[in-house]
Design a protein around this motif. Sequence first.
Motif, PDB file in Angstrom:
ATOM      1  N   THR A   1      39.067  38.231  42.126  1.00  0.00           N
ATOM      2  CA  THR A   1      39.879  39.442  42.310  1.00  0.00           C
ATOM      3  C   THR A   1      41.330  39.056  42.543  1.00  0.00           C
ATOM      4  OG1 THR A   1      38.019  40.690  43.214  1.00  0.00           O
ATOM      5  CG2 THR A   1      40.222  41.502  43.727  1.00  0.00           C
TER       6      THR A   1
ATOM      7  N   ARG B   1      43.944  39.194  33.781  1.00  0.00           N
ATOM      8  CA  ARG B   1      42.570  39.577  33.408  1.00  0.00           C
ATOM      9  C   ARG B   1      42.098  38.782  32.197  1.00  0.00           C
ATOM     10  NH1 ARG B   1      38.004  40.214  32.736  1.00  0.00           N
ATOM     11  NH2 ARG B   1      36.865  42.145  32.380  1.00  0.00           N
TER      12      ARG B   1
ATOM     13  N   ASP C   1      38.333  38.478  37.172  1.00  0.00           N
ATOM     14  CA  ASP C   1      37.257  39.448  36.954  1.00  0.00           C
ATOM     15  C   ASP C   1      37.736  40.881  37.173  1.00  0.00           C
ATOM     16  OD1 ASP C   1      35.297  37.433  36.526  1.00  0.00           O
ATOM     17  OD2 ASP C   1      35.186  37.134  38.700  1.00  0.00           O
ATOM     18  N   ARG C   2      38.693  41.014  38.078  1.00  0.00           N
ATOM     19  CA  ARG C   2      39.167  42.336  38.493  1.00  0.00           C
ATOM     20  C   ARG C   2      40.597  42.173  38.975  1.00  0.00           C
ATOM     21  NH1 ARG C   2      38.521  45.027  43.803  1.00  0.00           N
ATOM     22  NH2 ARG C   2      38.489  47.262  43.443  1.00  0.00           N
ATOM     23  N   VAL C   3      41.462  43.140  38.627  1.00  0.00           N
ATOM     24  CA  VAL C   3      42.856  43.090  39.065  1.00  0.00           C
ATOM     25  C   VAL C   3      43.199  44.413  39.734  1.00  0.00           C
ATOM     26  CG1 VAL C   3      45.265  42.818  38.361  1.00  0.00           C
ATOM     27  CG2 VAL C   3      43.478  41.517  37.171  1.00  0.00           C
ATOM     28  N   ILE C   4      43.753  44.319  40.936  1.00  0.00           N
ATOM     29  CA  ILE C   4      44.241  45.497  41.648  1.00  0.00           C
ATOM     30  C   ILE C   4      45.753  45.526  41.460  1.00  0.00           C
ATOM     31  CG2 ILE C   4      44.422  46.676  43.867  1.00  0.00           C
ATOM     32  CD1 ILE C   4      41.970  44.950  44.766  1.00  0.00           C
TER      33      ILE C   4
ATOM     34  N   VAL D   1      41.291  50.983  33.638  1.00  0.00           N
ATOM     35  CA  VAL D   1      39.944  50.668  34.118  1.00  0.00           C
ATOM     36  C   VAL D   1      39.098  50.025  33.017  1.00  0.00           C
ATOM     37  CG1 VAL D   1      38.892  52.918  33.635  1.00  0.00           C
ATOM     38  CG2 VAL D   1      38.080  51.545  35.577  1.00  0.00           C
TER      39      VAL D   1
ATOM     40  N   GLU E   1      39.176  46.529  33.680  1.00  0.00           N
ATOM     41  CA  GLU E   1      38.940  46.210  35.100  1.00  0.00           C
ATOM     42  C   GLU E   1      40.261  46.059  35.854  1.00  0.00           C
ATOM     43  OE1 GLU E   1      36.255  46.248  37.070  1.00  0.00           O
ATOM     44  OE2 GLU E   1      35.040  46.906  35.376  1.00  0.00           O
ATOM     45  N   LEU E   2      41.224  46.904  35.486  1.00  0.00           N
ATOM     46  CA  LEU E   2      42.485  47.007  36.218  1.00  0.00           C
ATOM     47  C   LEU E   2      42.416  48.287  37.035  1.00  0.00           C
ATOM     48  CD1 LEU E   2      45.018  46.206  33.328  1.00  0.00           C
ATOM     49  CD2 LEU E   2      43.979  44.601  34.929  1.00  0.00           C
ATOM     50  N   HIS E   3      42.650  48.173  38.335  1.00  0.00           N
ATOM     51  CA  HIS E   3      42.522  49.308  39.244  1.00  0.00           C
ATOM     52  C   HIS E   3      43.879  49.548  39.895  1.00  0.00           C
ATOM     53  CE1 HIS E   3      38.210  49.075  38.637  1.00  0.00           C
ATOM     54  NE2 HIS E   3      38.388  47.757  38.671  1.00  0.00           N
TER      55      HIS E   3
END
Length: 198
Positions: free
Chosen positions: A23, A40, A45-48, A97, A100-102
């Motif tokens: 993350t 990403r 796996d995931r980016v905030i 999203v 997997e970008l939040h």
Amino acid sequence: STIDDLTQLYQMMQAQGRCFHGTVLEIGSGWFPLAGIIARLAGADRVILTDISPNMDDETFRAAVRLVIERLDDLADRFSFEPRTARMLLERAVRPVDLELHYKAPLNLADVPDGSVDLVMSRACFEHIPVAELKGLIVALTTKLSRCGIMAHSIDNSDHLAQVDPTISRLNFLTWTEAKHRLVWKIAGGWRESYASS
């Protein structure tokens, strides 16, 4: 400049045996989430993505995706990812999203679990935060890092207007009056309100 700054961050991370994974939390993502998209594609796996107020929308996201596609071979070389797989991901991405970008704007750090972030990064952001608030932000971010998590920040202490106007010196801001500096800090004061509760 975003891509060049991110390249430098990535090279520094590689020198320490680090890469984009797990993350990633980006402070100050702005309108075009280039750094988040690249992180990403390069293994996160995931980016905030975060801002003090909403800047990015689906249209600016898609513009950033188009730019990454246009420079895909160069970016794949710089950040060690496979371009064909990246192209397939990008061509299907309509909203953040989908990659997997939040997007959290404004960010409330209380919503990010302690120990859940593997990399906190920023680019040309921290220089806009008053020092007292910056210290508090760094302490708050430290608690969010996983056991092996790191922070990587690119701080641009030059006059940002020089990036778009070649007649302005990179040191022009040093000629500002105290009143102008206070005005800039007042505009940047939103950081204080956004992170005060964190």
